[in-house]
Design an enzyme around this catalytic site. Structure first.
Site, PDB file in Angstrom:
ATOM      1  N   CYS A 317      18.136  39.505 -11.633  1.00  0.00           N
ATOM      2  CA  CYS A 317      16.576  38.906 -11.666  1.00  0.00           C
ATOM      3  C   CYS A 317      15.976  38.902 -13.116  1.00  0.00           C
ATOM      4  CB  CYS A 317      15.881  39.725 -10.502  1.00  0.00           C
ATOM      5  SG  CYS A 317      15.628  41.311 -10.900  1.00  0.00           S
ATOM      6  N   HIS A 369      24.229  56.486   0.859  1.00  0.00           N
ATOM      7  CA  HIS A 369      24.942  56.713  -0.480  1.00  0.00           C
ATOM      8  C   HIS A 369      24.444  57.677  -1.506  1.00  0.00           C
ATOM      9  CE1 HIS A 369      27.407  53.314   0.611  1.00  0.00           C
ATOM     10  NE2 HIS A 369      26.414  52.411   0.736  1.00  0.00           N
TER      11      HIS A 369
END
Length: 651
Positions: A317, A369
């Protein structure tokens, strides 16, 4: 003037901080001085915890004066307020006691002539009074009281603030605020929200975070002391000080991207932002705010900004990210991450203290994570690890052993690392492994723990087989529970069970983020298996916390299926009374058979298994009566025309 009484379901005018005005709302829940408000005509994710002083009785003339004060944070609760919470719950459940409580600020009063928006509704307009009357009636029934003392749901609008600063309408980041709103909308559509006890979140404290994370990591993701309009502080890790020229490092993103740090400029390695990104990462005045936030969209210069040293990867992006594709907003992400961890702790406290039986933590960003010293895979703080270690520390006589089950399709590398040598926490993960080729490339079946933690780490690492006819789905995941997780859990005999409930194994996810075909029924069955296990081993103490799941529709219906299963059996028709006729197949595919056999071969050194599971000919079939009487291939073809979902009003 007549004094009004607080009652669940009643209509009030409530201050909506992000819109700076009063809107018609309904009272859903109350916790001492805080009220959980549903704003009429707005989607359920707009519901918020506000102060009593932020509500007024609806006025016919629509003239309501804006309170002349600052809206303080809901976290500014005194110790005495927290001690009164349990007693206030009992008062709220009893309508006779409840109606005796008077709130003078709800009295009729004349406006000051300024039209501040009294009587305004959200985009969908006014909601059915009959629907809310039905909610109020249910709330004060015996069934309503029992339901709220059984299952809790914690949510906090501050977690929706975490997003990519790009605000791109062309590029959708997988881990985005819509994940929470889609789940809440599904719970609303299925009329589940009335059957839970609503809890408000809070930020985890540095002390709580330090139980699972290094001080440096907490510092990296904590706003500096100076205000955001002053010069940005450079955050440098100890490793950077000891190694001015760090060796090349390969960063892998959860979506499959790879970045090598030797291709990154020196200015990004040590924590500075690229000059072209400095202005673009300032707070945006279109961001969501709430009375419970610590930031204000209308006063961006008061926001403390955070620039962690790992913010070095330019994403697709155009903005900077962490570990390739983990988005980070300098003014909001740190708060959202702390609220996610703190909200889970709040829910766990209520369960351990006996106020609730079980619960679902609707939190983001996810956490499994996140390692003790690193953010990655959309995760900043390891929510489950922080909550589990805090629980062991706070309740040493009640909670001595904790079982963590992780059914996210990705291996929880962070949770494994944090507990790898811990003797009192058993971590069991069922995940897609593909012989180490699937993110995060950890979770091999022979990773069993070290030191005192040997045998306390179980990886059910699934890999496809060339001869299998279908992807992993319900039979494969349920077989892993039935043949491995349940027997090991019984031998470990935990005092509480945590589930890292990721829903990215649900059918409908792209190959790089999922690729499996678990159905909502499959997640419901896994939830029931864990519930039965918790009831058998630890008086039902069970908490599910949201991890992954990025395709919104599969995520929403799968999460709702799990929440529905947590409810009291009489609370919802979505509960499965038993396992009969629940699966389209009771035979796991060949890849699963091979993977389960490998796991048992390794884990038999640490746990006992039935002799038939050790046989090379074992196919890990499930009980025959679990097979559905009508297989999917014999069912009538599904009508592919769009299904019109009737609008549901009220809780």
């Amino acid at each position: 003037m007549t004094t009004s009484m607080i009652r669940m379901g009643m209509q009030v005018d409530a201050w909506k901080q992000d819109l700076g005005d009063f809107y018609r709302a309904r009272i859903v829940e109350m916790d001492d001085s805080l009220i959980f408000i549903h704003y009429e005509g707005f989607p359920p994710d707009q519901a918020d915890w506000i102060h009593l002083s932020d509500i007024r009785r609806p006025l016919a003339n629509n003239n309501i004066s804006k309170p002349n004060r600052q809206h303080s944070s809901i976290n500014a609760l005194t110790a005495s307020t927290k001690r009164r919470r349990k007693e206030s719950l009992q008062q709220i459940d009893d309508p006779n006691q409840h109606q005796q409580r008077q709130w003078p600020h709800l009295q009729d009063e004349k406006g000051d002539g300024d039209d501040q928006g009294g009587g305004k509704y959200g985009p969908k307009g006014r909601e059915s009074p009959l629907s809310w009357k039905d909610y109020a009636t249910f709330y004060y029934t015996q069934e309503g009281t029992k339901a709220r003392h059984h299952t809790g749901l914690v949510q906090d609008r501050r977690m929706a603030l975490h997003s990519c600063p790009c605000h791109s309408k062309e590029f959708a980041h997988p881990e985005r605020p819509d994940r929470l709103s889609s789940i809440l909308q599904q719970l609303h559509n299925e009329r589940i929200l009335r059957y839970v006890k609503h809890l408000h979140g809070r930020e985890a404290t540095p002390s709580e975070l330090s139980k699972a994370h290094t001080i440096q990591h907490i510092h990296n993701y904590t706003p500096p002391e100076q205000e955001g309009n002053k010069e940005i502080m450079k955050v440098t890790s100890i490793a950077a000080l000891l190694n001015p020229t760090p060796p090349p490092k390969t960063l892998r993103g959860i979506g499959g991207g790879v970045v090598t740090t030797e291709t990154t400029t020196a200015t990004t390695q040590d924590g500075y932002l690229l000059p072209s990104h400095r202005n673009r990462l300032l707070p945006n005045d279109e961001n969501i705010t709430t009375t419970s936030t610590t930031t204000s969209a209308t006063t961006p210069m008061n926001v403390k900004l955070t620039y962690p040293p790992d913010l070095v990867c330019q994403m697709a992006c155009g903005e900077l990210g962490i570990a390739v594709d983990t988005t980070f907003h300098p003014s909001h992400s740190s708060v959202s991450a702390k609220v996610a961890a703190g909200s889970l702790i709040t829910l766990v406290d209520a369960i351990v203290q006996g106020q609730l039986h079980n619960g679902f933590a609707l939190v983001r960003p996810p956490g499994h994570h996140a390692e003790d010293d690193a953010a990655m895979g959309f995760c900043f703080f390891n929510n489950v690890a922080v909550a589990a270690l805090s629980t062991l520390d706070k309740y040493p006589t009640q909670i001595k052993k904790i079982l963590i089950i992780d059914w996210d399709i990705h291996h929880g590398n962070g949770t494994q690392k944090i507990f790898y040598d811990h003797p009192n926490v058993l971590y069991i993960s069922i995940h897609r492994w593909d012989h180490g080729e699937f993110y995060p490339h950890t979770g091999a079946p022979d990773e069993c723990g070290v030191g005192d933690g040997v045998g306390r780490n179980v990886n059910i690492a699934l890999s496809d087989d060339d001869s299998q006819s279908r992807p992993m789905g319900d039979p494969e995941f349920v077989a892993a529970f039935y043949h491995i997780i349940v027997p090991i859990a019984r031998q470990f005999n935990p005092d509480m069970i945590f589930v890292s409930a990721g829903f990215d194994a649900a059918a409908g996810h792209p190959e790089n983020l999922g690729g499996y075909i678990v159905t909502p029924r499959g997640f419901s069955l896994m939830t029931k298996l864990v519930m039965d296990l918790a009831q058998e081993l630890c008086d039902g103490k069970l908490v599910l916390t949201l991890e992954g799941g990025y395709a919104l529709q599969p995520l929403a219906v799968s999460a709702a299926a799990s929440v529905a299963q947590l409810l009291r059996p009489t609370s919802s028709s979505n509960n499965d009374d038993d396992y009969r006729h629940t699966l389209n197949s009771v035979k796991p595919n060949q890849g699963c058979v091979t993977s389960l056999a490998k796991c048992i071969q390794i884990q038999q050194s640490h746990w006992q298994f039935d002799a038939d599971l050790l046989s090379p000919s074992c196919r890990f079939h499930l009980p025959l009566h679990w097979h559905a009487s009508e297989a999917i291939l014999t069912r009538p073809k599904r009508d592919k025309r769009p299904i019109k979902v009737p609008m549901v009003e009220g809780y």
